[in-house]
Design an enzyme around this catalytic site. Structure first.
Site, PDB file in Angstrom:
ATOM      1  N   CYS A   1       0.860  -1.059   0.145  1.00  7.44           N
ATOM      2  CA  CYS A   1       0.025   0.112   0.051  1.00  7.44           C
ATOM      3  C   CYS A   1       0.960   1.175  -0.035  1.00  7.44           C
ATOM      4  CB  CYS A   1      -0.801   0.238   1.206  1.00  7.44           C
ATOM      5  SG  CYS A   1      -0.184   0.137   2.835  1.00  7.44           S
TER       6      CYS A   1
ATOM      7  N   HIS B   1      13.757 -15.838  11.852  1.00  7.93           N
ATOM      8  CA  HIS B   1      13.315 -16.071  13.309  1.00  7.93           C
ATOM      9  C   HIS B   1      11.576 -15.891  13.204  1.00  7.93           C
ATOM     10  CE1 HIS B   1      16.999 -14.325  15.332  1.00  7.93           C
ATOM     11  NE2 HIS B   1      17.336 -15.325  14.503  1.00  7.93           N
TER      12      HIS B   1
END
Length: 144
Positions: A65, A98
């Site tokens: 966006c 992670h």
């Protein structure tokens, strides 16, 4: 890889750049985004991308966006989606290693210091480390 992408009116040019770059690298890209600057709502674009991703067969999703923020928030409201807004090579790599992010977001109105396609490449090269991170990712998934 097979990638789903969606965008709102604030990231048409960026989405087009990403799609062209990924296709040139041999990836399959399913484009659910808009191709002009007529206003659309980013939550709807994020929901469409998440629904398509959940059908299966995709490696990850990209949502864009104007800032990358709103569509990232909207994507993270969707069950099974872990979307990270990426700003540089480090965040691109670590969100996968992670957090096992399965979506990444970018802003069409952001002046990045690193090319977006380089960040996507860093994300795609990274592998989830598992271990202690798996427990944390499971906690994230349990929240929705």
């Amino acid at each position: 890889m097979r990638i789903v992408i969606a965008n709102d009116h604030g990231a048409v040019a960026l989405k087009n750049e990403i799609v062209a770059g990924l296709k040139a690298r041999g990836h399959e890209v399913v484009n659910l985004g808009v191709d002009d600057e007529t206003s659309v709502d980013y939550p709807d674009q994020a929901a469409a991308a998440a629904a398509e991703y959940r059908k299966g067969g995709y490696d990850f999703g990209i949502v864009c966006c104007g800032s990358g923020v709103g569509i990232s928030i909207a994507a993270n409201k969707q069950k099974g989606i872990r979307c990270a807004q990426v700003f540089d090579l480090y965040t691109a790599e670590m969100c996968k290693r992670h957090n096992n992010a399965n979506f990444i977001s970018f802003g069409g109105r952001i002046a990045y210091s690193v090319p977006v396609l380089d960040m996507i490449d860093a994300y795609m090269r990274a592998e989830f480390e598992g271990g202690r991170h798996a427990r944390r990712v499971q906690k994230l998934d349990d929240m929705c």
